[in-house]
Write an enzyme that holds these catalytic residues in place. Structure first.
Site, PDB file in Angstrom:
ATOM      1  N   CYS A   1      -5.324  -6.544 -22.171  1.00 50.59           N
ATOM      2  CA  CYS A   1      -5.302  -5.638 -21.020  1.00 50.59           C
ATOM      3  C   CYS A   1      -4.348  -6.093 -19.921  1.00 50.59           C
ATOM      4  O   CYS A   1      -4.319  -5.504 -18.857  1.00 50.59           O
ATOM      5  CB  CYS A   1      -6.709  -5.426 -20.474  1.00 50.59           C
ATOM      6  SG  CYS A   1      -7.451  -6.950 -19.875  1.00 50.59           S
TER       7      CYS A   1
ATOM      8  N   ASP B   1      -2.821 -13.367 -16.153  1.00 54.63           N
ATOM      9  CA  ASP B   1      -3.286 -14.697 -15.758  1.00 54.63           C
ATOM     10  C   ASP B   1      -3.000 -15.732 -16.833  1.00 54.63           C
ATOM     11  O   ASP B   1      -2.613 -16.849 -16.532  1.00 54.63           O
ATOM     12  CB  ASP B   1      -4.787 -14.661 -15.447  1.00 54.63           C
ATOM     13  CG  ASP B   1      -5.036 -14.151 -14.035  1.00 54.63           C
ATOM     14  OD1 ASP B   1      -4.301 -14.586 -13.128  1.00 54.63           O
ATOM     15  OD2 ASP B   1      -5.931 -13.312 -13.848  1.00 54.63           O
TER      16      ASP B   1
ATOM     17  N   GLU C   1      -8.179 -15.425 -20.459  1.00 56.89           N
ATOM     18  CA  GLU C   1      -7.045 -15.427 -19.530  1.00 56.89           C
ATOM     19  C   GLU C   1      -6.820 -16.802 -18.908  1.00 56.89           C
ATOM     20  O   GLU C   1      -6.068 -16.944 -17.955  1.00 56.89           O
ATOM     21  CB  GLU C   1      -7.214 -14.347 -18.461  1.00 56.89           C
ATOM     22  CG  GLU C   1      -8.523 -14.343 -17.726  1.00 56.89           C
ATOM     23  CD  GLU C   1      -8.622 -13.238 -16.681  1.00 56.89           C
ATOM     24  OE1 GLU C   1      -7.618 -12.599 -16.345  1.00 56.89           O
ATOM     25  OE2 GLU C   1      -9.734 -13.036 -16.169  1.00 56.89           O
TER      26      GLU C   1
ATOM     27  N   HIS D   1       0.826  -1.211   0.000  1.00 55.00           N
ATOM     28  CA  HIS D   1       0.000   0.000   0.000  1.00 55.00           C
ATOM     29  C   HIS D   1       0.854   1.252   0.000  1.00 55.00           C
ATOM     30  O   HIS D   1       0.510   2.262  -0.605  1.00 55.00           O
ATOM     31  CB  HIS D   1      -0.918  -0.013   1.228  1.00 55.00           C
ATOM     32  CG  HIS D   1      -2.087  -0.915   1.040  1.00 55.00           C
ATOM     33  ND1 HIS D   1      -2.622  -1.664   2.045  1.00 55.00           N
ATOM     34  CD2 HIS D   1      -2.810  -1.180  -0.063  1.00 55.00           C
ATOM     35  CE1 HIS D   1      -3.640  -2.357   1.580  1.00 55.00           C
ATOM     36  NE2 HIS D   1      -3.772  -2.081   0.304  1.00 55.00           N
TER      37      HIS D   1
END
Ligand code: PEP
Ligand code: MG
Length: 581
Positions: free
Chosen positions: A508, A461, A437, A195
């Site tokens: 993508c 993926d 994917e 984060h």
């Protein structure tokens, strides 16, 4: 003074900065364990603990106000997560129970309870969950500092051109950095997807993390160069190094500026072949970035972030408001909303899902939606309603067989009928797409192509499953290879199958934003590339210098090679001078 110490870590946020080190000691305060002898001591320690909790909450609320003023939404949501942990009944009860039952002081009990929390999380071996242990660490340190009465709010008044050096920085600390005076930061701990790194990128300040011992090797006032693009830190550079980095910094800034002139130019190759360059976004606040970099639309709106770290599920109206805003702001450009890809490494706190041995291959994405149909329908209603306000498309993640597409289309038809009955406006011709994917859907791309209006290839993926390489395991990351002949053959098969059926193909995954792969994807005939907004202009610049017919020839020949290395050197040779070194 030792000169030119080179430290290497992980580049968490790109750019070069040169400034003065400012050390922030966020170490764990020292405590000795104390056994309590009287009931009065016990009650006093419990009271100290609750006071420390209240102080911690008040500090985080203040940090949240700061972050809100600076418009860093990621920061707000991370601080909210920390506030939720501080309100966790299990945490509060466990600590008071330990103080009472084991007759130990509050700091000791906090340490034991937090260690238990971390152990439970540590047993789940995925990167996302591992990062949650660092959230627990930040909270633990905050409570302990408040118990010790040594709390200091981080770097509230740094000097000009400061580079913060710390063992670790919490996301809340990072989000509160004053970017007018702080140029960037370096830390001993952390990872690229932590984060803290996400916030650094949102604040657009360079940062290097995972340096191990930077906070021990750098002193206050040292001159420091931070190269956030390459993950390097140079302490007390000599004149020659300083000159080199000053030039590099100027070059990087000039390069960034020069790219802006491509913003309004069309996404065409020199011989007029069009590839739409689209943006991937995770939160609606990124819309400004999408426009700043002149994207041709949004190719992937990852909606799962609207569900993560929340106490309740988002309502239909809340989702509708977000999708409508994106649709209106980008109209007439397309906004491709992907239905939630929850599960795997992203979990939802509102729903109890059974623990899985192998979450990447478990109840993820469309599999989850087909099981939790009310959640899925609410999202579909929101997306459809937003489609009345711009050009919205829907795509479904992790589709692995035709039956799933049939089920999805049945549910979608039901939701459309409902909206029609309620006289709610929506686009009845909304385009629907399948992500490709999973190797099975790639292999039967011809069959899936009959069911949808477009494909979007998720290489992150697809490569993980095709090459059997866990995408979050750094031990096998050297095998993650987009140029593996198996990957390229499957890509060709998918694109050809879609075109034979007359539908376009987008990509993508991260592969889409890497300049090196552009000639191959162009030659394979990809229609759209969707990537992180900051990558768009460099890819457009290269696209505009490429010749589609030449790329077709390159692709034709590359299928004669048997290894990724051969393919890489062949493509580099053929496109010499066009791709960045
Ligand atoms: C992908 O798998 O390539 C993709 C774009 O989806 P995500 O990274 O969200 O799994
Ligand atoms: Mg994916």
């Amino acid at each position: 003074m030792e000169e030119n110490i080179l430290l290497t870590g992980i580049g968490a946020s790109p750019g070069v900065i040169i400034g003065t080190a400012m050390l922030v000691d966020r170490g764990r305060p020292d405590f000795s364990h104390v056994r309590l002898s009287t009931d009065q001591d016990v009650e006093q320690q419990i009271a100290f603990f609750y006071r420390a909790i209240e102080e911690s909450k008040a500090q985080l609320e203040r940090a949240k106000q700061e972050v809100r003023k600076r418009n860093v939404p990621e920061g707000e949501y991370i601080i909210d997560t920390h506030l939720l942990i501080l309100q966790d009944k299990v945490l509060l009860n466990s600590v008071s129970r330990r103080i009472r039952d084991e007759k130990i002081d509050a700091a000791w009990a906090v340490g034991l309870v937090m260690a238990e929390f971390k152990k439970n999380i540590g047993e789940i071996s995925d990167e996302y969950m591992q990062e949650r242990t660092s959230d627990i660490d930040y909270i633990e340190q905050r409570i302990l500092r408040n118990l010790a009465g040594t709390t200091v709010e981080v770097v509230s008044r740094p000097a000009e051109n400061a580079i913060i050096v710390a063992n670790d920085l919490s996301p809340a600390d990072t989000a509160s950095l004053d970017v007018k005076t702080v140029l960037g930061f370096v830390t001993d701990c952390g990872g690229k997807t932590s984060h803290t790194a996400i916030i650094a990128r949102a604040l657009k300040i360079p940062a290097v993390v995972a340096l191990n011992d930077a906070s021990l090797r750098i002193s206050n006032g040292d001159m420091v160069i931070v190269d956030g693009t390459n993950g390097a830190v140079i302490v007390n550079p000599d004149a020659q190094t300083l000159l080199k980095y000053r030039q590099q910094k100027a070059k990087y800034e000039e390069f960034e500026r020069s790219l802006l002139r491509y913003k309004s130019l069309p996404s065409l190759s020199v011989d007029g072949f069009r590839v739409n360059l689209l943006a991937n976004i995770e939160i609606v606040e990124e819309l400004d970035s999408v426009q700043h970099y002149g994207a041709d639309g949004i190719g992937l709106f990852r909606t799962e972030f609207l569900y993560l770290n929340k106490q309740t599920l988002p309502s239909e109206d809340e989702l509708f408001g977000i999708f409508r805003r994106a649709a209106e702001q980008l109209a007439p450009k397309p906004v491709t909303v992907r239905t939630i890809d929850i599960g795997g490494d992203k979990f939802m706190s509102q729903i109890d899902v059974a623990e899985e041995m192998n979450p990447a291959m478990g109840l993820r994405a469309i599999r989850f939606c087909l099981k939790e149909i009310p959640i899925f329908k609410t999202q579909l209603r929101a997306i459809l309603r937003a489609s009345a306000y711009g050009k919205v498309k829907i795509m479904f993640p992790m589709v692995s067989c035709v039956t799933e597409m049939w089920q999805v289309k049945d549910i979608l038809a039901g939701v459309m009928a409902e909206l029609t009955r309620e006289k709610q406006p929506y686009d009845p011709h909304i385009e629907i797409g399948s992500m490709i994917e999973v190797p099975s859907s790639g292999t039967i791309a011809d069959l899936i192509a009959r069911e949808v209006d477009f494909f979007s290839i998720g290489t992150n993926d697809l490569i993980q499953y095709l090459l059997a390489i866990d995408r979050v395991n750094e031990q096998v990351s050297y095998l993650y290879e987009p140029l593996h002949p198996a990957v390229l053959r499957l890509l060709r098969r998918i694109i050809d199958a879609a075109h034979a059926q007359g539908i376009p193909v987008a990509m993508c995954g991260e592969m889409a934003g890497e300049p090196l792969y552009l000639p191959i994807l162009l030659g394979l005939g990809i229609d759209d590339l969707s990537m992180t907004p900051i990558a768009l202009l460099e890819v457009k610049k290269i696209l505009r210098s490429m010749d589609y017919r030449q790329c077709r020839r390159i692709v034709h020949e590359l299928f004669t090679f048997s290894t990724a290395e051969e393919i890489r050197s062949f493509v580099s040779r053929e496109t010499a001078g066009l791709l960045p070194a």
